[in-house]
Design an enzyme around this catalytic site. Structure first.
Site, PDB file in Angstrom:
ATOM      1  N   TYR A   1      -1.952  -1.082  10.214  1.00  0.00           N
ATOM      2  CA  TYR A   1      -2.048  -1.287   8.766  1.00  0.00           C
ATOM      3  C   TYR A   1      -0.837  -0.694   8.054  1.00  0.00           C
ATOM      4  CZ  TYR A   1      -3.795  -1.127   3.978  1.00  0.00           C
ATOM      5  OH  TYR A   1      -3.931  -1.287   2.624  1.00  0.00           O
TER       6      TYR A   1
ATOM      7  N   SER B   1       0.851  -1.195   0.000  1.00  0.00           N
ATOM      8  CA  SER B   1       0.000   0.000   0.000  1.00  0.00           C
ATOM      9  C   SER B   1       0.880   1.236   0.000  1.00  0.00           C
ATOM     10  CB  SER B   1      -0.894   0.018   1.240  1.00  0.00           C
ATOM     11  OG  SER B   1      -1.582   1.256   1.362  1.00  0.00           O
TER      12      SER B   1
END
Length: 256
Positions: A162, A148
């Site tokens: 995350y 990401s």
């Protein structure tokens, strides 16, 4: 030139393949003529999506909860029951957790790291025999980790586990690339920016206009954008590419 990007006849496993980016990638491989296996935690949804994708080619559901090593081993065994070798492993299954710093729980860290970081490690290790049997010097087997841009820059939201897990996955990609090069397996990562997905739905609803305005290319990612990079990394065109993290974000990660 068409053969340079061909993946027809290859066997591909896509985790988290029933929705979002995973489904985009799975559909791209199905339509390109690969034999695709998709995995997700919810068996009913996994079967439904595999049925839908099978209209355009070959797609088989192999449900698994990749938060545990045992499930990673079981999934690899299920693929081995159906394939002698595995050309492409796409580690896409992911989880997120948002909470203020003062309230961020250990359970959030445990869940996110188990799926996002330990999961790809466990499954890649479990699939090594299959990947090695598919590999050759001219056409290595491929591992594609889905990271990401939140692992490349500070995210908008308080998703501590995350963003840390995705940064860790990017570095794990580099470490595995070095370790597995001698086995003729390449390992690369894709760092997506904003795409339409269930995980991104709340963020896009709250910040969608601001994200589009901040993006140099002025839009949210489309399925074709993710399909293109996945097919490239799995094709002969990327046979000499390993240990790389490719941002697919419309230029967002270039912004301060």
């Amino acid at each position: 030139m068409q053969r340079l990007f061909a993946v027809d006849g290859k066997s591909v496993l896509v985790t988290g393949g029933s929705r979002g980016i995973g489904r985009m990638i799975a559909q791209a491989f199905v339509e390109a003529g690969a034999r695709v296996y998709i995995s997700s935690r919810k068996a009913e949804v996994c079967e439904q999506v595999a049925g839908e994708l099978s209209a355009g080619g070959t797609c088989v559901a192999l449900p698994a909860d990749l938060s545990t090593e045992a499930e990673a081993n079981r999934l690899a065994a299920a693929v081995a029951d159906r394939e002698d070798a595995l050309d492409v492993l796409v580690n896409n299954a992911g989880a997120t957790w948002g909470a203020p710093l003062a309230d961020y729980p250990d359970s959030g860290w445990d869940k996110v790291l188990a799926v996002n970081l330990k999961g790809p490690f466990h499954l890649t290790r479990a699939c090594l025999p299959l990947l090695e049997r598919a590999a050759s010097a001219a056409d290595p087997a491929r591992v594609i980790n889905i990271g990401s841009i939140d692992g490349l820059r500070v995210p908008l939201l308080e998703t501590y586990a995350y963003s840390a897990s995705k940064a860790g996955l990017h570095h794990l990609t580099r470490v595995l690339a070095q370790q597995l090069a001698g086995r003729r397996i390449t390992v690369n990562a894709v760092a997506p920016g904003p795409f339409e997905s269930k995980m991104m739905a709340a963020t896009l609803e709250q910040f969608g206009d601001a994200i589009r305005d901040a993006c140099p290319l002025g839009r949210i990612g489309a399925p074709e954008d993710m399909a293109g990079v996945a097919i490239y990394l799995a094709s002969r065109a990327a046979a000499y590419v390993t240990g790389q993290v490719i941002a697919v974000d419309g230029g967002l990660s270039t912004r301060p």
